[in-house]
Design an enzyme around this catalytic site. Structure first.
Site, PDB file in Angstrom:
ATOM      1  CB  SER A  39      -0.817  -0.206   1.075  1.00  0.00           C
ATOM      2  OG  SER A  39      -1.740  -0.328   1.023  1.00  0.00           O
ATOM      3  CD  GLU A 110      -3.641   4.541 -12.829  1.00  0.00           C
ATOM      4  OE1 GLU A 110      -3.529   3.779 -13.056  1.00  0.00           O
ATOM      5  OE2 GLU A 110      -2.730   5.005 -12.043  1.00  0.00           O
ATOM      6  NE  ARG A 269      -1.918  -2.002 -14.948  1.00  0.00           N
ATOM      7  CZ  ARG A 269      -1.726  -1.921 -13.239  1.00  0.00           C
ATOM      8  NH1 ARG A 269      -1.609  -2.686 -12.312  1.00  0.00           N
ATOM      9  NH2 ARG A 269      -1.767  -0.771 -13.270  1.00  0.00           N
TER      10      ARG A 269
HETATM   11  C1  LIG Z   1       4.702  -0.170  -6.426  1.00  0.00           C
HETATM   12  C2  LIG Z   1       3.367  -0.779  -6.732  1.00  0.00           C
HETATM   13  C3  LIG Z   1       2.435  -0.018  -6.754  1.00  0.00           C
HETATM   14  C4  LIG Z   1       1.026  -0.796  -7.010  1.00  0.00           C
HETATM   15  N1  LIG Z   1      -0.199   1.189  -7.217  1.00  0.00           N
HETATM   16  C5  LIG Z   1      -1.178   1.167  -7.003  1.00  0.00           C
HETATM   17  C6  LIG Z   1      -2.051   2.241  -7.415  1.00  0.00           C
HETATM   18  O1  LIG Z   1      -1.796   2.892  -8.283  1.00  0.00           O
HETATM   19  N2  LIG Z   1      -3.412   1.607  -7.389  1.00  0.00           N
HETATM   20  C7  LIG Z   1      -3.828   0.786  -7.182  1.00  0.00           C
HETATM   21  O2  LIG Z   1      -5.149   0.630  -6.425  1.00  0.00           O
HETATM   22  N3  LIG Z   1      -3.173  -0.466  -6.515  1.00  0.00           N
HETATM   23  C8  LIG Z   1      -1.636  -0.099  -6.770  1.00  0.00           C
HETATM   24  N4  LIG Z   1      -1.157  -1.313  -5.947  1.00  0.00           N
HETATM   25  C9  LIG Z   1      -1.474  -2.045  -6.160  1.00  0.00           C
HETATM   26  C10 LIG Z   1      -2.399  -2.296  -4.203  1.00  0.00           C
HETATM   27  O3  LIG Z   1      -1.047  -1.269  -3.334  1.00  0.00           O
HETATM   28  C11 LIG Z   1      -2.604  -3.289  -3.300  1.00  0.00           C
HETATM   29  O4  LIG Z   1      -3.047  -4.288  -4.028  1.00  0.00           O
HETATM   30  C12 LIG Z   1      -3.398  -2.736  -1.889  1.00  0.00           C
HETATM   31  O5  LIG Z   1      -2.056  -1.885  -1.683  1.00  0.00           O
HETATM   32  C13 LIG Z   1      -2.641  -4.332  -1.254  1.00  0.00           C
HETATM   33  O6  LIG Z   1      -2.698  -3.948   0.708  1.00  0.00           O
HETATM   34  P1  LIG Z   1      -3.320  -4.707   1.357  1.00  0.00           P
HETATM   35  O7  LIG Z   1      -3.489  -3.731   2.489  1.00  0.00           O
HETATM   36  O8  LIG Z   1      -3.695  -6.182   0.780  1.00  0.00           O
HETATM   37  O9  LIG Z   1      -1.393  -5.079   1.628  1.00  0.00           O
HETATM   38  P2  LIG Z   1      -0.595  -4.833   2.130  1.00  0.00           P
HETATM   39  O10 LIG Z   1      -0.091  -3.407   1.515  1.00  0.00           O
HETATM   40  O11 LIG Z   1       0.437  -5.562   0.834  1.00  0.00           O
HETATM   41  O12 LIG Z   1       0.286  -5.415   3.528  1.00  0.00           O
HETATM   42  C14 LIG Z   1       0.365  -6.656   4.164  1.00  0.00           C
HETATM   43  C15 LIG Z   1       0.196  -6.351   4.816  1.00  0.00           C
HETATM   44  O13 LIG Z   1       0.767  -7.337   5.321  1.00  0.00           O
HETATM   45  C16 LIG Z   1       1.582  -8.121   5.961  1.00  0.00           C
HETATM   46  N5  LIG Z   1       2.105  -9.123   5.908  1.00  0.00           N
HETATM   47  C17 LIG Z   1       2.491  -9.768   5.834  1.00  0.00           C
HETATM   48  N6  LIG Z   1       2.612 -11.409   5.908  1.00  0.00           N
HETATM   49  C18 LIG Z   1       2.123 -11.252   7.087  1.00  0.00           C
HETATM   50  C19 LIG Z   1       2.761 -12.012   8.275  1.00  0.00           C
HETATM   51  N7  LIG Z   1       3.048 -13.332   7.949  1.00  0.00           N
HETATM   52  N8  LIG Z   1       2.324 -11.997   9.692  1.00  0.00           N
HETATM   53  C20 LIG Z   1       2.310 -10.218   9.386  1.00  0.00           C
HETATM   54  N9  LIG Z   1       2.161  -9.939   9.457  1.00  0.00           N
HETATM   55  C21 LIG Z   1       2.265  -9.733   7.565  1.00  0.00           C
HETATM   56  C22 LIG Z   1       3.206  -6.883   5.448  1.00  0.00           C
HETATM   57  O14 LIG Z   1       4.285  -5.969   6.169  1.00  0.00           O
HETATM   58  C23 LIG Z   1       1.158  -5.144   5.127  1.00  0.00           C
HETATM   59  O15 LIG Z   1       2.191  -4.544   6.204  1.00  0.00           O
HETATM   60  C24 LIG Z   1       0.236  -1.192  -6.139  1.00  0.00           C
HETATM   61  C25 LIG Z   1       1.113  -1.643  -6.478  1.00  0.00           C
HETATM   62  C26 LIG Z   1       2.622  -1.647  -5.853  1.00  0.00           C
HETATM   63  C27 LIG Z   1       3.419  -3.308  -5.530  1.00  0.00           C
END
Ligand SMILES: Cc1cc2nc3c(=O)[nH]c(=O)nc-3n(C[C@H](O)[C@H](O)[C@H](O)COP(=O)(O)OP(=O)(O)OC[C@H]3O[C@@H](n4cnc5c(N)ncnc54)[C@H](O)[C@@H]3O)c2cc1C
Length: 491
Positions: A39, A110, A269
């Site tokens: 994120s 986009e 993509r």
């Molecule tokens: C470089 C990049 C650019 C992106 N740009 C965009 C964009 O512009 N717009 C968009 O919509 N999406 C974008 N995405 C996708 C989007 O960022 C992600 O899909 C989204 O942020 C995922 O959020 P989340 O909260 O599900 O997981 P994450 O933000 O990945 O958070 C997961 C969390 O879980 C923790 N974790 C993992 N395993 C464990 C464990 N075993 N124990 C404890 N903690 C753990 C991690 O450390 C992290 O804190 C992008 C992704 C990337 C990588």
């Protein structure tokens, strides 16, 4: 008071905590720091049909086309109708999305969006701005950083908690909760070239699978066309918003690679990634030509900083060296529209979950929106759970074992070869045969080191991807299978 354990500190986990903090006893555990997540890395922005002239119906239609109509339509409707309301609430709470000189919200474009509908903040640092803002709203939660979730605890078929290891002291504890929420993100580190944060190793998907929760759509891994690539290594994402602003994909001879493809450089993509890989395999170098973009450095400060850190002479060449790499997992732990998994009291939000919203390929900038919407729906459902009076804890084996596992590099190389942008049925079989020699399916996680745990989890995820790809009758969206041509018997 209901006890809620949220595993993961990205946008999905933190936004969920904002919704529950005043009514529940909320603990967020995360592997490293609050800053370590995908994120925080998101660049382009968050999609919402808030621009006058745009509608949720158009956003829905674009999402379904990008997802090859494999999406669950009710999930898409929920995303495009609930999302704008949640974004308006964040703006009202002070979230500083970028605005034009006249004070109106500045919507970007986009790939595969038919309308300018991407809100961004601090230029191309949207993820960090949004996630930090949401984290700043948290004032009543217990934080456990450097805490790695290892294993879900199940009592009488209900998820009651999670075993956690303090990664600094090695201490093991069981945290109990009336609801346990996976917010652990995807599995980008299965591949050697990835945009993902180093902590993203498929842990939530593997823990859920080992606990018996259903997974779905695991064949669909999104490969982003443009990762900054120098000498075969990836140094972060080059946001699609740059192509949305007029950049084009070219080779070393300035040949425009996407010229003859519908929607050209802004095609979905998977289509762009395959064209780029095919061109690269013919021996060409790949570049993003940014010469058509005025004020590039002002508009994309995050990308500029990254390019400067790696001494890329883009100011004079007007080119950025790129190649496709692993980015986003569309599949994951199967959930309903309230983020409830098949295991009672286990929820999954954000990228770790699959509620069907992304179909076979995610529309750009829909995932941050899904983090908000899935978390909001999970919060509503969690509020209906009756608190448990007592939890039983069992002893945790922690003597170390040394299971036979591949190295991370070997696993990543094989995954790139066989589960990457283009797959073949023979390759999938070869990959599964190779994987079969390792002890990853049912280890005792408390007996593994953190590295072994990550490798075992990624092996399990890789197996699920390969089996799902194998089971697919034909290519769809991001699961592209090059079928071998049956030789013409007649000669
Ligand atoms: C470089 C990049 C650019 C992106 N740009 C965009 C964009 O512009 N717009 C968009 O919509 N999406 C974008 N995405 C996708 C989007 O960022 C992600 O899909 C989204 O942020 C995922 O959020 P989340 O909260 O599900 O997981 P994450 O933000 O990945 O958070 C997961 C969390 O879980 C923790 N974790 C993992 N395993 C464990 C464990 N075993 N124990 C404890 N903690 C753990 C991690 O450390 C992290 O804190 C992008 C992704 C990337 C990588």
């Amino acid at each position: 008071m209901r006890k809620v354990i949220i595993i993961g500190a990205g946008l999905a986990g933190c936004y969920l905590a904002t919704q529950l903090q005043t009514t529940c006893d909320v603990t967020i555990i995360t592997k490293k720091s609050a800053e370590d997540s995908n994120s925080m890395l998101a660049q382009g922005g968050i999609a919402a049909s808030l621009d006058p002239g745009d509608t949720p119906a158009e956003h829905e239609a674009d999402t379904l086309v990008a997802g090859a109509h494999h999406n669950k339509e009710t999930a898409v409707k929920q995303l495009v109708t609930t999302g704008p309301t949640l974004i308006k609430r964040l703006i009202a709470a002070g979230m500083p999305f970028d605005r034009k000189a006249d004070g109106q919200l500045d919507f970007g474009l986009e790939g595969a969006h038919s309308h300018h509908r991407i809100l961004h903040a601090n230029g191309d640092r949207t993820g960090a701005a949004l996630t930090s803002f949401v984290q700043s709203l948290l004032h009543q939660v217990h934080w456990q950083t450097n805490s790695e979730a290892l294993q879900l605890t199940i009592q009488s078929g209900v998820c009651t908690g999670v075993v956690v290891r303090n990664t600094q002291t090695g201490e093991l504890t069981t945290l109990n909760g009336d609801a346990v929420v996976l917010a652990t993100g995807g599995l980008g580190n299965l591949f050697p070239l990835t945009t993902n944060n180093a902590t993203i190793t498929g842990d939530g998907i593997a823990m859920a699978a080992r606990a018996g929760a259903k997974l779905t759509d695991m064949a669909y891994m999104q490969f982003h066309p443009t990762l900054l690539t120098l000498h075969g290594r990836c140094y972060g994402l080059i946001t699609e918003a740059i192509r949305g602003s007029g950049a084009i994909l070219v080779d070393e001879n300035n040949h425009r690679i996407m010229a003859n493809v519908p929607k050209k450089d802004l095609a979905p993509r998977d289509v762009v990634a395959r064209h780029l890989q095919a061109w690269q395999r013919q021996g060409h170098d790949l570049f993003l030509d940014i010469s058509a973009i005025p004020n590039f450095t002002d508009r994309f400060p995050g990308v500029t900083e990254n390019l400067d850190n790696h001494h890329v002479p883009f100011r004079t060449t007007k080119r950025i060296p790129i190649q496709p790499g692993a980015h986003f997992m569309m599949g994951g732990v199967a959930t309903d529209l309230s983020a409830q998994t098949s295991l009672p009291h286990l929820f999954a939000v954000g990228e770790v979950a699959c509620n069907g919203v992304h179909g076979a390929n995610r529309l750009a900038s829909n995932s941050l929106l899904d983090c908000l919407v899935s978390a909001k729906k999970a919060a509503e459902k969690i509020m209906t759970i009756t608190p448990t009076e007592t939890f039983k804890n069992t002893a945790l084996p922690n003597s170390k074992v040394d299971p036979f596992l591949p190295t991370m590099t070997a696993l990543q190389d094989k995954a790139w070869q066989y589960l990457g942008v283009v797959r073949t049925r023979t390759g999938l079989k070869t990959f599964l045969r190779w994987l079969d020699q390792f002890d990853y399916p049912s280890p005792v996680p408390t007996q593994l080191t953190s590295t072994q745990f990550a490798i075992a989890n990624l092996c399990l995820c890789a197996e699920k991807i390969a089996r799902a790809a194998q089971a697919a009758p034909k290519s769809l969206g991001a699961n592209y299978i090059e079928e071998s041509v049956v030789p013409d018997q007649a000669g």
